[in-house]
Write a protein that holds these residues in place. Structure first.
Motif, mmCIF file in Angstrom:
data_model
loop_
_atom_site.group_PDB
_atom_site.id
_atom_site.type_symbol
_atom_site.label_atom_id
_atom_site.label_comp_id
_atom_site.label_asym_id
_atom_site.label_seq_id
_atom_site.Cartn_x
_atom_site.Cartn_y
_atom_site.Cartn_z
ATOM 1 N N VAL A 137 0.840 -1.202 0.000
ATOM 2 C CA VAL A 137 0.000 0.000 0.000
ATOM 3 C C VAL A 137 0.877 1.256 0.000
ATOM 4 C CG1 VAL A 137 -1.627 1.356 1.377
ATOM 5 C CG2 VAL A 137 -1.988 -1.101 1.076
ATOM 6 N N LYS A 138 1.922 1.251 0.817
ATOM 7 C CA LYS A 138 2.800 2.420 0.904
ATOM 8 C C LYS A 138 3.556 2.654 -0.403
ATOM 9 C CE LYS A 138 3.631 2.642 5.869
ATOM 10 N NZ LYS A 138 4.644 2.693 6.926
ATOM 11 N N GLU A 139 3.946 1.561 -1.053
ATOM 12 C CA GLU A 139 4.706 1.686 -2.297
ATOM 13 C C GLU A 139 3.797 1.855 -3.509
ATOM 14 O OE1 GLU A 139 7.077 -1.831 -2.404
ATOM 15 O OE2 GLU A 139 8.235 -1.285 -0.620
ATOM 16 N N LYS A 140 2.458 1.814 -3.263
ATOM 17 C CA LYS A 140 1.484 1.908 -4.353
ATOM 18 C C LYS A 140 1.722 0.842 -5.419
ATOM 19 C CE LYS A 140 0.455 6.830 -3.821
ATOM 20 N NZ LYS A 140 1.119 6.986 -2.532
ATOM 21 N N ASN A 141 2.138 -0.331 -4.931
ATOM 22 C CA ASN A 141 2.374 -1.478 -5.803
ATOM 23 C C ASN A 141 1.385 -2.559 -5.391
ATOM 24 O OD1 ASN A 141 3.467 -3.422 -7.498
ATOM 25 N ND2 ASN A 141 5.102 -3.962 -6.047
ATOM 26 N N LEU A 142 0.153 -2.457 -5.893
ATOM 27 C CA LEU A 142 -0.955 -3.260 -5.388
ATOM 28 C C LEU A 142 -1.290 -4.413 -6.317
ATOM 29 C CD1 LEU A 142 -3.272 -0.307 -4.282
ATOM 30 C CD2 LEU A 142 -1.438 -1.428 -2.994
ATOM 31 N N PRO A 143 -0.861 -5.631 -5.976
ATOM 32 C CA PRO A 143 -1.223 -6.786 -6.793
ATOM 33 C C PRO A 143 -2.715 -7.057 -6.720
ATOM 34 C CG PRO A 143 -0.123 -7.477 -4.770
ATOM 35 C CD PRO A 143 -0.014 -5.984 -4.827
ATOM 36 N N LYS A 144 -3.302 -7.489 -7.822
ATOM 37 C CA LYS A 144 -4.750 -7.681 -7.881
ATOM 38 C C LYS A 144 -5.235 -8.785 -6.946
ATOM 39 C CE LYS A 144 -5.284 -5.989 -12.617
ATOM 40 N NZ LYS A 144 -5.715 -6.315 -14.007
ATOM 41 N N ASP A 145 -4.409 -9.787 -6.724
ATOM 42 C CA ASP A 145 -4.865 -10.930 -5.935
ATOM 43 C C ASP A 145 -4.490 -10.830 -4.459
ATOM 44 O OD1 ASP A 145 -2.179 -11.143 -6.336
ATOM 45 O OD2 ASP A 145 -2.171 -13.305 -6.672
ATOM 46 N N LYS A 146 -3.941 -9.682 -4.038
ATOM 47 C CA LYS A 146 -3.516 -9.546 -2.648
ATOM 48 C C LYS A 146 -4.707 -9.293 -1.731
ATOM 49 C CE LYS A 146 0.218 -9.319 -1.081
ATOM 50 N NZ LYS A 146 1.071 -10.331 -0.413
ATOM 51 N N ARG A 147 -4.825 -10.116 -0.696
ATOM 52 C CA ARG A 147 -5.916 -9.951 0.267
ATOM 53 C C ARG A 147 -5.660 -8.737 1.176
ATOM 54 N NH1 ARG A 147 -7.354 -14.829 3.801
ATOM 55 N NH2 ARG A 147 -5.179 -14.683 4.426
ATOM 56 N N PHE A 148 -6.747 -8.206 1.714
ATOM 57 C CA PHE A 148 -6.718 -7.195 2.768
ATOM 58 C C PHE A 148 -6.221 -5.819 2.316
ATOM 59 C CE2 PHE A 148 -5.410 -11.286 4.948
ATOM 60 C CZ PHE A 148 -6.708 -11.673 5.227
ATOM 61 N N ILE A 149 -6.083 -5.606 1.008
ATOM 62 C CA ILE A 149 -5.636 -4.304 0.526
ATOM 63 C C ILE A 149 -6.614 -3.207 0.950
ATOM 64 C CG2 ILE A 149 -5.373 -2.869 -1.540
ATOM 65 C CD1 ILE A 149 -2.923 -4.482 -1.073
ATOM 66 N N GLY A 150 -7.919 -3.436 0.699
ATOM 67 C CA GLY A 150 -8.923 -2.428 1.043
ATOM 68 C C GLY A 150 -8.972 -2.150 2.527
ATOM 69 N N LEU A 151 -8.913 -3.202 3.332
ATOM 70 C CA LEU A 151 -8.935 -3.067 4.785
ATOM 71 C C LEU A 151 -7.746 -2.239 5.258
ATOM 72 C CD1 LEU A 151 -10.849 -4.281 6.979
ATOM 73 C CD2 LEU A 151 -9.167 -6.090 7.281
ATOM 74 N N MET A 152 -6.572 -2.529 4.712
ATOM 75 C CA MET A 152 -5.358 -1.822 5.107
ATOM 76 C C MET A 152 -5.411 -0.353 4.691
ATOM 77 S SD MET A 152 -2.427 -2.244 6.632
ATOM 78 C CE MET A 152 -2.015 -3.994 6.559
ATOM 79 N N LYS A 153 -5.827 -0.085 3.459
ATOM 80 C CA LYS A 153 -5.874 1.290 2.972
ATOM 81 C C LYS A 153 -6.827 2.134 3.802
ATOM 82 C CE LYS A 153 -6.152 1.947 -1.504
ATOM 83 N NZ LYS A 153 -6.610 1.750 -2.897
ATOM 84 N N THR A 154 -7.969 1.564 4.152
ATOM 85 C CA THR A 154 -8.970 2.323 4.899
ATOM 86 C C THR A 154 -8.524 2.578 6.335
ATOM 87 O OG1 THR A 154 -10.664 1.257 3.543
ATOM 88 C CG2 THR A 154 -11.411 2.452 5.492
ATOM 89 N N TYR A 155 -8.020 1.552 7.012
ATOM 90 C CA TYR A 155 -7.579 1.716 8.394
ATOM 91 C C TYR A 155 -6.374 2.642 8.495
ATOM 92 C CZ TYR A 155 -10.405 -1.419 11.301
ATOM 93 O OH TYR A 155 -11.429 -1.980 12.035
ATOM 94 N N GLN A 156 -5.525 2.633 7.470
ATOM 95 C CA GLN A 156 -4.335 3.465 7.516
ATOM 96 C C GLN A 156 -4.693 4.946 7.616
ATOM 97 O OE1 GLN A 156 -1.812 3.264 4.058
ATOM 98 N NE2 GLN A 156 0.034 3.788 5.203
ATOM 99 N N TYR A 157 -5.828 5.308 7.032
ATOM 100 C CA TYR A 157 -6.275 6.703 7.071
ATOM 101 C C TYR A 157 -7.533 6.849 7.929
ATOM 102 C CZ TYR A 157 -2.981 6.897 3.231
ATOM 103 O OH TYR A 157 -1.845 6.796 2.469
ATOM 104 N N LEU A 158 -7.528 6.109 9.034
ATOM 105 C CA LEU A 158 -8.678 6.022 9.927
ATOM 106 C C LEU A 158 -9.208 7.382 10.344
ATOM 107 C CD1 LEU A 158 -10.394 4.074 11.744
ATOM 108 C CD2 LEU A 158 -8.653 4.409 13.496
ATOM 109 N N ASP A 159 -8.290 8.278 10.731
ATOM 110 C CA ASP A 159 -8.721 9.580 11.259
ATOM 111 C C ASP A 159 -9.117 10.557 10.160
ATOM 112 O OD1 ASP A 159 -6.065 9.472 10.504
ATOM 113 O OD2 ASP A 159 -5.397 10.991 11.918
ATOM 114 N N HIS A 160 -9.057 10.112 8.897
ATOM 115 C CA HIS A 160 -9.475 10.975 7.784
ATOM 116 C C HIS A 160 -10.822 10.546 7.196
ATOM 117 C CE1 HIS A 160 -5.678 13.090 7.810
ATOM 118 N NE2 HIS A 160 -5.023 11.951 7.725
#
Length: 413
Positions: free
Chosen positions: A121-144
């Motif tokens: 997520v940090k490197e913006k290198n998001l493989p299509k089959d990687k699990r939990f990408i959406g969960l990680m992206k959303t929680y990372q910006y929790l306070d936003h």
């Protein structure tokens, strides 16, 4: 006098039970929410709707005060941390949180796997089959995450964080939410049934938005009760737990701090029985919508998560003294080498073994040149202090033996 659950009073005296309910519901210290539920018994809705309410007991007031003070202490301690360690520390809590929210839902994930997802997520290198990408992206910006303004926001949250993790048969089949009824079990028996049909789901979610926007209920009570009401509605076939916990965490992060908010699932996972019991008891017919004891349980879980963070930060700040003493008496390193070592040690102390800064991140954190960072790290490697663990991007970690030597050394060498 002991403040007892209405369900317990019922079995002592039905007349006293009716009087006590009216006394509580109409009391000066009561927050009437306007949110109505149909009580649940043996996995079915029974009886007439009742309004959720909370009595502002002494115990709740003390919990509320303690949580506010804990949040102030956490923010103060974070300000004492080295700036370079703050985000890695939050990332550590984030991975604990995501692993816990997955475990609560019976979804297997490892810290190593989640660390790799975070790195992607940090490197913006998001493989299509990687699990939990959406969960990680959303929680990372929790306070936003912005307050929910429309029922479509609930569907967007679902799509963003769990849609790719839910199998095709359990995807929403209505306009926005589920079209059919759904029962929730504890593995043995039905414990709840979600609101049905979809028009009722929409209506209840709109009521929830109105409650969050306009209710005079104190914010922390409001957020915790909103979590229950969302779980009561159960708008999706699957993913309600993860979206519901993120819902309450996003509001808590804005009200208190993101470090308090990010520990909620982790703490719930440590005492799932308490969490599920609180949810189920609030729905029981004899409790007539009283959320006082549910609120007490959820605030205790929130407070316990804060205590974990405070203890963790206290230990990290104490270790900083060891690091400073070590660097002060380090005769083989120049000023810039010490600065780089300090950065590596500080991140290791606060973020643990799964969090490492790449050479590029170290350059940004220390303002040293690429040549110096690369040269110093190669020197540290030859001395047995550090080991290269990644080639792209180039990343080193301090060796455990060296960290142990630094932290176990006497403060008076």
């Amino acid at each position: 006098m002991t403040y007892e659950k209405l369900s317990k009073i019922y079995y002592k005296s039905e007349d006293l039970y009716k009087q006590e309910y009216e006394k509580r519901f109409q009391g000066y210290g009561t927050f009437q929410t306007g949110l109505k539920i149909r009580p649940v018994q043996k996995g079915k809705h029974i009886g007439e709707p009742v309004e959720l309410f909370i009595v502002h007991t002494h115990k709740l007031m003390k919990l509320h005060e303690e949580i506010l003070l804990n949040s102030f202490q956490i923010r103060s301690m974070v300000e004492q941390m080295p700036a370079v360690a703050v985000q890695p520390y939050f990332d550590k809590l984030l991975i604990n949180e995501l692993q816990s929210t997955n475990e609560i839902e019976g979804v297997r994930s490892t810290k190593m796997e989640l660390t790799q997802v975070l790195q992607s997520v940090k490197e913006k290198n998001l493989p299509k089959d990687k699990r939990f990408i959406g969960l990680m992206k959303t929680y990372q910006y929790l306070d936003h995450i912005k307050p929910f303004e429309a029922i479509t926001d609930f569907r967007k949250l679902y799509d963003d964080i769990v849609a790719e993790e839910v199998d095709a048969a359990s995807q929403p089949d209505g306009e926005l939410f589920r079209k059919e009824s759904v029962s929730i079990t504890d593995g043995h028996k039905a414990t709840h049934i979600g609101v049905f049909p979809e028009e009722q789901i929409k209506w209840h979610l709109q009521e929830l938005i109105e409650f969050l926007e306009h209710s005079q209920t104190p914010d922390l009570y409001k957020f915790m009760l909103a979590h229950y009401y969302y779980e009561y509605i159960h708008p999706f076939y699957d993913g309600n737990g993860r979206t519901g916990r993120l819902l309450v965490c996003s509001y808590v992060a804005r009200k208190l701090d993101k470090f308090t908010a990010i520990t909620l699932s982790y703490t719930i996972n440590q005492d799932k029985q308490k969490y599920y019991k609180a949810l189920e008891e609030l729905s029981q017919p004899l409790n007539k919508g009283e959320g006082t004891f549910y609120m007490q349980s959820l605030l205790e879980l929130l407070r316990d998560g804060q205590k974990h963070v405070i203890e963790d930060l206290e230990l990290g700040l104490a270790k900083l003294q060891k690091i400073n003493t070590h660097l002060l008496h380090l005769d083989w390193a120049d000023h810039d080498q010490k600065r780089l070592l300090a950065t590596l040690l500080e991140v290791s102390v606060f973020a643990g073994t799964y969090h490492h800064l790449s050479n590029s991140e170290l350059i940004e954190a220390t303002s040293l040149s690429r040549y110096k960072v690369d040269t110093y790290l190669s020197t540290f490697e030859s001395m047995g202090i550090a080991t290269k663990i990644r080639q792209r991007p180039v990343t080193y970690q301090l060796n455990d033996n060296y960290i142990d030597d630094v932290l176990n050394a006497s403060l008076n060498p």
